[in-house]
Enzyme design. Structure first.
Site, PDB file in Angstrom:
ATOM      1  N   GLY A 142       0.829  -1.198   0.000  1.00 27.96           N
ATOM      2  CA  GLY A 142       0.000   0.000   0.000  1.00 27.96           C
ATOM      3  C   GLY A 142       0.864   1.248   0.000  1.00 27.96           C
ATOM      4  N   GLY A 170      -3.569  -1.945   4.055  1.00 28.15           N
ATOM      5  CA  GLY A 170      -3.917  -1.350   2.768  1.00 28.15           C
ATOM      6  C   GLY A 170      -3.179  -1.935   1.576  1.00 28.15           C
ATOM      7  N   SER A 171      -2.303  -2.901   1.802  1.00 28.92           N
ATOM      8  CA  SER A 171      -1.633  -3.564   0.690  1.00 28.92           C
ATOM      9  C   SER A 171      -2.610  -4.558   0.079  1.00 28.92           C
ATOM     10  CB  SER A 171      -0.369  -4.257   1.180  1.00 28.92           C
ATOM     11  OG  SER A 171       0.509  -3.322   1.761  1.00 28.92           O
ATOM     12  N   ARG A 172      -2.239  -5.169  -1.046  1.00 24.47           N
ATOM     13  CA  ARG A 172      -3.172  -6.080  -1.690  1.00 24.47           C
ATOM     14  C   ARG A 172      -2.440  -7.165  -2.467  1.00 24.47           C
ATOM     15  NH1 ARG A 172      -3.406  -2.395  -6.464  1.00 24.47           N
ATOM     16  NH2 ARG A 172      -3.124  -3.839  -8.164  1.00 24.47           N
TER      17      ARG A 172
END
Length: 181
Positions: A142, A170-172
């Protein structure tokens, strides 16, 4: 463009294997040095551009004078972006949103090297299933926390449902599956 090409030539001399994807001008206008593997895509449609961004590891947009719309497009595709360190660019992009490079081949080479070496930005995991299907997982950090963790090694074997990494704050993960015929 010439600065970027010279910076990449420095990386090739350090034994980096680089594939450069050019776009945005008519084909055969920019001469790619023989030491760099390159693809001249010419002018792309928005769909073609989105596809290109999805397979690249780093976005390079060197805007020396005017604000470019290319870096936000690249960031929307979760590419880490390299941009020239100019006053106008520093006013537009908040700290740690893009990687800034000094306007020299060495500055660009160093900045690209830092993006390549930072394993906590983007991690690509290639998997071949027992049925020979190809699966690509891209862990993308993120923009704020920039935290991904991968447990994978090159020769590891995993069973269905087994954890091979985590993403945080918030990373993916992007998942691409290619079925064999």
């Amino acid at each position: 463009v010439e600065l970027a090409l010279e910076g990449m030539e420095e990386l090739v001399q350090k034994n980096y294997n680089i594939c450069l994807e050019l776009f945005g001008v008519e084909k055969n206008i920019i001469k790619i040095p023989e030491s760099i593997e390159g693809i001249d895509n010419g002018i792309l449609s928005p769909h073609e551009l989105a596809n290109l961004y999805s397979v690249c590891d780093i976005g390079i947009a060197l805007s020396a004078t005017n604000y470019s719309l290319v870096p936000p497009e690249m960031m929307a595709s979760c590419l880490p972006v390299l941009e020239l360190s100019t006053e106008s660019n520093k006013l537009i992009y908040p700290k740690n949103v893009v990687k800034f490079a000094e306007a020299s081949p060495k500055g660009i080479s160093n900045a690209i090297n830092e993006l390549i070496e930072n394993d906590n930005e983007r991690n690509l995991i290639k998997i071949t299933s027992t049925l020979k299907d190809k699966i690509v997982v891209t862990q993308v950090a993120g923009l704020v926390a920039r935290r991904i963790v991968s447990y994978c090694k090159n020769t590891d074997e995993y069973k269905q449902g087994q954890t091979f990494g985590i993403i945080r704050d918030g990373s993916r993960d992007d998942l691409i599956i290619t079925k064999t015929e």
